[in-house]
Motif scaffolding. Structure first.
Motif, PDB file in Angstrom:
ATOM      1  N   ARG A 177       0.835  -1.206   0.000  1.00 34.93           N
ATOM      2  CA  ARG A 177       0.000   0.000   0.000  1.00 34.93           C
ATOM      3  C   ARG A 177       0.867   1.252   0.000  1.00 34.93           C
ATOM      4  NH1 ARG A 177      -1.570   4.108   2.734  1.00 34.93           N
ATOM      5  NH2 ARG A 177      -0.380   3.561   4.572  1.00 34.93           N
ATOM      6  N   MET A 178       1.933   1.232   0.772  1.00 35.01           N
ATOM      7  CA  MET A 178       2.810   2.399   0.862  1.00 35.01           C
ATOM      8  C   MET A 178       3.470   2.690  -0.480  1.00 35.01           C
ATOM      9  SD  MET A 178       3.638   4.688   2.911  1.00 35.01           S
ATOM     10  CE  MET A 178       4.834   5.948   3.155  1.00 35.01           C
ATOM     11  N   TYR A 179       3.924   1.643  -1.160  1.00 31.99           N
ATOM     12  CA  TYR A 179       4.577   1.854  -2.445  1.00 31.99           C
ATOM     13  C   TYR A 179       3.581   2.142  -3.561  1.00 31.99           C
ATOM     14  CZ  TYR A 179       9.316   1.150  -1.006  1.00 31.99           C
ATOM     15  OH  TYR A 179      10.543   1.325  -0.417  1.00 31.99           O
ATOM     16  N   LEU A 180       2.357   1.657  -3.444  1.00 29.58           N
ATOM     17  CA  LEU A 180       1.366   1.943  -4.488  1.00 29.58           C
ATOM     18  C   LEU A 180       0.838   3.363  -4.369  1.00 29.58           C
ATOM     19  CD1 LEU A 180      -0.655  -1.380  -4.742  1.00 29.58           C
ATOM     20  CD2 LEU A 180       1.114  -0.520  -6.271  1.00 29.58           C
ATOM     21  N   PHE A 181       0.357   3.714  -3.177  1.00 31.52           N
ATOM     22  CA  PHE A 181      -0.267   5.025  -3.031  1.00 31.52           C
ATOM     23  C   PHE A 181       0.265   5.849  -1.879  1.00 31.52           C
ATOM     24  CE2 PHE A 181      -3.548   2.669  -5.383  1.00 31.52           C
ATOM     25  CZ  PHE A 181      -3.624   3.495  -6.493  1.00 31.52           C
ATOM     26  N   GLY A 182       0.985   5.243  -0.951  1.00 32.27           N
ATOM     27  CA  GLY A 182       1.543   6.004   0.162  1.00 32.27           C
ATOM     28  C   GLY A 182       0.478   6.827   0.847  1.00 32.27           C
ATOM     29  N   ASP A 183       0.823   8.033   1.206  1.00 33.01           N
ATOM     30  CA  ASP A 183      -0.135   8.968   1.795  1.00 33.01           C
ATOM     31  C   ASP A 183      -0.490  10.019   0.755  1.00 33.01           C
ATOM     32  OD1 ASP A 183      -0.171   7.708   4.273  1.00 33.01           O
ATOM     33  OD2 ASP A 183       1.646   8.755   4.910  1.00 33.01           O
ATOM     34  N   VAL A 184      -0.970   9.574  -0.407  1.00 36.23           N
ATOM     35  CA  VAL A 184      -1.266  10.486  -1.515  1.00 36.23           C
ATOM     36  C   VAL A 184      -2.375  11.438  -1.103  1.00 36.23           C
ATOM     37  CG1 VAL A 184      -2.060  10.662  -3.893  1.00 36.23           C
ATOM     38  CG2 VAL A 184      -0.539   8.811  -3.225  1.00 36.23           C
ATOM     39  N   LYS A 185      -2.047  12.739  -1.149  1.00 38.91           N
ATOM     40  CA  LYS A 185      -3.041  13.756  -0.803  1.00 38.91           C
ATOM     41  C   LYS A 185      -4.008  13.932  -1.962  1.00 38.91           C
ATOM     42  CE  LYS A 185       0.214  16.235   2.079  1.00 38.91           C
ATOM     43  NZ  LYS A 185       1.043  17.395   2.240  1.00 38.91           N
ATOM     44  N   PHE A 186      -5.260  14.123  -1.650  1.00 42.02           N
ATOM     45  CA  PHE A 186      -6.331  14.409  -2.608  1.00 42.02           C
ATOM     46  C   PHE A 186      -6.642  13.252  -3.551  1.00 42.02           C
ATOM     47  CE2 PHE A 186      -4.582  18.789  -1.844  1.00 42.02           C
ATOM     48  CZ  PHE A 186      -5.625  19.191  -1.029  1.00 42.02           C
ATOM     49  N   LEU A 187      -6.192  12.035  -3.244  1.00 45.73           N
ATOM     50  CA  LEU A 187      -6.495  10.903  -4.112  1.00 45.73           C
ATOM     51  C   LEU A 187      -7.997  10.637  -4.156  1.00 45.73           C
ATOM     52  CD1 LEU A 187      -5.392   8.694  -5.950  1.00 45.73           C
ATOM     53  CD2 LEU A 187      -5.209   7.217  -3.945  1.00 45.73           C
ATOM     54  N   HIS A 188      -8.677  10.776  -3.009  1.00 45.30           N
ATOM     55  CA  HIS A 188     -10.119  10.558  -2.983  1.00 45.30           C
ATOM     56  C   HIS A 188     -10.848  11.589  -3.852  1.00 45.30           C
ATOM     57  CE1 HIS A 188      -8.902   8.347   0.672  1.00 45.30           C
ATOM     58  NE2 HIS A 188      -9.852   7.525   0.265  1.00 45.30           N
ATOM     59  N   LEU A 189     -10.383  12.831  -3.817  1.00 44.22           N
ATOM     60  CA  LEU A 189     -10.980  13.866  -4.666  1.00 44.22           C
ATOM     61  C   LEU A 189     -10.779  13.523  -6.135  1.00 44.22           C
ATOM     62  CD1 LEU A 189     -12.336  16.601  -5.159  1.00 44.22           C
ATOM     63  CD2 LEU A 189     -10.079  17.659  -4.871  1.00 44.22           C
ATOM     64  N   LEU A 190      -9.592  13.074  -6.498  1.00 40.81           N
ATOM     65  CA  LEU A 190      -9.328  12.696  -7.884  1.00 40.81           C
ATOM     66  C   LEU A 190     -10.234  11.546  -8.309  1.00 40.81           C
ATOM     67  CD1 LEU A 190      -7.736  12.907 -10.503  1.00 40.81           C
ATOM     68  CD2 LEU A 190      -6.038  11.367  -9.507  1.00 40.81           C
ATOM     69  N   LEU A 191     -10.390  10.541  -7.463  1.00 46.07           N
ATOM     70  CA  LEU A 191     -11.259   9.415  -7.804  1.00 46.07           C
ATOM     71  C   LEU A 191     -12.706   9.870  -7.978  1.00 46.07           C
ATOM     72  CD1 LEU A 191      -9.757   6.665  -5.468  1.00 46.07           C
ATOM     73  CD2 LEU A 191      -9.475   6.892  -7.955  1.00 46.07           C
ATOM     74  N   LEU A 192     -13.157  10.796  -7.132  1.00 46.60           N
ATOM     75  CA  LEU A 192     -14.506  11.340  -7.267  1.00 46.60           C
ATOM     76  C   LEU A 192     -14.654  12.086  -8.587  1.00 46.60           C
ATOM     77  CD1 LEU A 192     -17.330  12.063  -6.134  1.00 46.60           C
ATOM     78  CD2 LEU A 192     -16.249  14.067  -5.097  1.00 46.60           C
TER      79      LEU A 192
END
Length: 143
Positions: free
Chosen positions: A13-28
């Motif tokens: 999980r860390m290497y795939l997405f780490g603590d990606v900021k705003f990823l949920h907004l992008l998915l929305l």
């Protein structure tokens, strides 16, 4: 044995997405872009076109680019700077796409924004050969 699997999942999980900021907004925004794109395709009578299928595949490729940006961040120890910039770029891109879809369906969009979108769309409508020809013509005229 169970702890080892959890550690592997956490590392993945860390290497795939780490603590990606705003990823949920992008998915929305990606989901909203797909929904507005479907409305646009229905209006234009091209719901199952090849272009829409490429659009869906492009969404998956965006996530791959974000994963690659995160891996670069993790390896270089940049604390998410590359990933953050990448996600912000795609958020802006998805937002423009949503507005473009809404304008084409008939939703009122501010005039200045609609004109900018129209000029961007016209620039993108050139084929690669036309762009190369224009580039060479511009260079020859500059001599």
């Amino acid at each position: 044995m169970g702890d080892v699997n959890i550690e592997h999942l956490e590392a993945a999980r860390m290497y795939l997405f780490g603590d990606v900021k705003f990823l949920h907004l992008l998915l929305l925004l990606m989901a909203l872009d797909i929904i507005t794109g479907v409305f646009k395709a229905i209006k234009n009578g091209r719901l199952w076109s090849r272009k829409s299928l490429f659009g869906y595949a492009r969404k998956l490729l965006i996530l791959i680019v974000i994963i690659l940006a995160n891996v670069v961040d993790q390896i270089l120890g940049l604390n998410g700077a590359v990933t953050y910039a990448t996600v912000l770029f795609y958020i802006a891109n998805e937002g423009l796409s949503i507005i473009e879809n809404l304008a084409e369906v008939g939703v009122l969009v501010p005039a200045g924004l609609a004109e900018k979108l129209k000029s961007i769309d016209q620039e993108n409508s050139k084929s690669i050969s036309e762009e190369i020809r224009d580039e060479f013509n511009d260079k020859e005229e500059g001599k």
